[in-house]
Motif scaffolding. Structure first.
Motif, short mmCIF file in Angstrom:
data_model
loop_
_atom_site.label_atom_id
_atom_site.label_comp_id
_atom_site.label_asym_id
_atom_site.label_seq_id
_atom_site.Cartn_x
_atom_site.Cartn_y
_atom_site.Cartn_z
N PRO A 165 0.80 -1.23 0.00
CA PRO A 165 0.00 0.00 0.00
C PRO A 165 0.83 1.28 0.00
N LEU A 166 1.89 1.32 0.81
CA LEU A 166 2.71 2.53 0.87
C LEU A 166 3.40 2.79 -0.47
N GLY A 167 3.95 1.74 -1.05
CA GLY A 167 4.62 1.88 -2.34
C GLY A 167 3.65 2.25 -3.45
N MET A 168 2.45 1.65 -3.44
CA MET A 168 1.45 1.96 -4.46
C MET A 168 1.05 3.43 -4.39
N ASN A 169 0.86 3.93 -3.17
CA ASN A 169 0.46 5.33 -3.03
C ASN A 169 1.60 6.27 -3.39
N GLY A 170 2.84 5.86 -3.11
CA GLY A 170 3.98 6.67 -3.51
C GLY A 170 4.08 6.79 -5.01
N VAL A 171 3.89 5.65 -5.71
CA VAL A 171 3.88 5.68 -7.17
C VAL A 171 2.72 6.54 -7.67
N GLY A 172 1.56 6.42 -7.01
CA GLY A 172 0.39 7.20 -7.40
C GLY A 172 0.63 8.69 -7.30
N VAL A 173 1.32 9.13 -6.24
CA VAL A 173 1.63 10.55 -6.08
C VAL A 173 2.49 11.04 -7.24
N VAL A 174 3.53 10.26 -7.59
CA VAL A 174 4.43 10.66 -8.68
C VAL A 174 3.67 10.73 -10.01
N ILE A 175 2.88 9.70 -10.30
CA ILE A 175 2.11 9.69 -11.54
C ILE A 175 1.12 10.85 -11.57
N GLY A 176 0.47 11.12 -10.43
CA GLY A 176 -0.50 12.20 -10.37
C GLY A 176 0.13 13.56 -10.59
N VAL A 177 1.25 13.82 -9.94
CA VAL A 177 1.92 15.12 -10.09
C VAL A 177 2.33 15.35 -11.54
N ILE A 178 3.00 14.36 -12.14
CA ILE A 178 3.48 14.53 -13.52
C ILE A 178 2.30 14.69 -14.48
N SER A 179 1.25 13.87 -14.28
CA SER A 179 0.09 13.92 -15.18
C SER A 179 -0.58 15.28 -15.15
N SER A 180 -0.72 15.87 -13.96
CA SER A 180 -1.37 17.18 -13.88
C SER A 180 -0.49 18.30 -14.45
N LEU A 181 0.82 18.08 -14.44
CA LEU A 181 1.74 19.07 -15.00
C LEU A 181 1.80 19.03 -16.53
N VAL A 182 1.35 17.93 -17.12
CA VAL A 182 1.38 17.82 -18.58
C VAL A 182 -0.01 17.59 -19.18
#
Length: 265
Positions: A138-155
């Protein structure tokens, strides 16, 4: 005003066909064309990129629903992954919009251009990561989710360019990775759109009609027509040499990225 109602539906058709045909996020097509259209319409340069990103994500809210429902009917959505990664996705996507609001259009254009180079290079190489690990906890999944979310909203994308390789790396079959990515695109788009609306409410000189950074005429024109054109693109993908088309499209993306980068620098 009349030309807007012609340009934006046309953009929606193009974005939907490319998304369905090549499996790339419509945002990589929508954002560059919106930048061009907004420039010709004389929109304020210092808010232009934020408006393009917001409007792209707003259209993905609608198109992602049609996409993940189709994949769900074929049993291709891993809802356990969607549920596991969504908290991080929501946090990352919303946070990314705050970061975008602090950055200049120039900085966002440079970041977007670099992202286009990344997408184009993976398409040219037909890159498919080799499964080498299992999905994290769960911790790793949410960490990956944060990274994907930040980059996706920036592009201004639904995150498929990032989430599909991640899931394939973690031994998720490619058709499940694509279907699950379509479902993940929905919380990315919702949180990202909401973030751009909230962060743009205090901006006084945005062109009307708008809701925060979201430009309403472009949103409805793109969302409606891409919703109906994406299935047509998907059907074409079974009748055309997709690998060759992807390489041609990758070269096109590199040209666009170079043009955006040159203008920013």
């Amino acid at each position: 005003m009349m030309s807007e109602w012609l340009v934006y539906p046309a953009l929606g058709v193009i974005a939907g066909i490319f998304a369905g045909l090549l499996g790339v996020g419509g945002g990589v097509v929508i954002v560059p064309i919106l930048l061009f259209v907004f420039t010709t319409q004389g929109f304020p340069a210092h808010h232009m990129m934020q408006m393009a990103l917001a409007t792209s994500l707003g259209s993905i809210v609608f198109t992602s629903i049609a996409s993940f429902m189709t994949h769900h009917r074929h049993g291709a959505v891993r809802w356990d992954i969607v549920m596991g990664i969504s908290p991080g996705i929501l946090i990352g996507s919303f946070s990314g919009t705050w970061l975008a609001a602090q950055l200049s259009t120039r900085a966002l254009k440079i970041f977007f251009a670099c992202f286009l180079y990344y997408v184009a290079s993976t398409m040219l190489r037909n890159f498919k990561p080799k499964p080498s690990r299992q999905l994290p906890g769960p911790l790793g999944m949410n960490g990956v989710g944060v990274v994907i979310g930040v980059i996706s909203s920036l592009v201004g994308i639904g995150g498929g360019s990032l989430s599909v390789p991640f899931m394939m790396l973690c031994n998720v079959p490619v058709h499940h990775a694509i279907g699950t990515s379509a479902a993940i695109g929905f919380p990315i788009a919702v949180a990202g759109t909401l973030g751009y609306v909230v962060n743009g409410l205090s901006i006084a000189d945005l062109p009307t009609p708008h809701l925060g950074y979201l430009y309403i005429p472009a949103l409805f024109g793109i969302a409606l027509f891409s919703f109906f054109s994406a299935p047509f693109g998907a059907k074409l993908s079974h009748k055309t040499p997709v690998v060759t088309l992807k390489r041609i499209f990758a070269v096109f993306l590199m040209i666009i990225a170079t043009r955006i980068l040159w203008g920013a620098l």
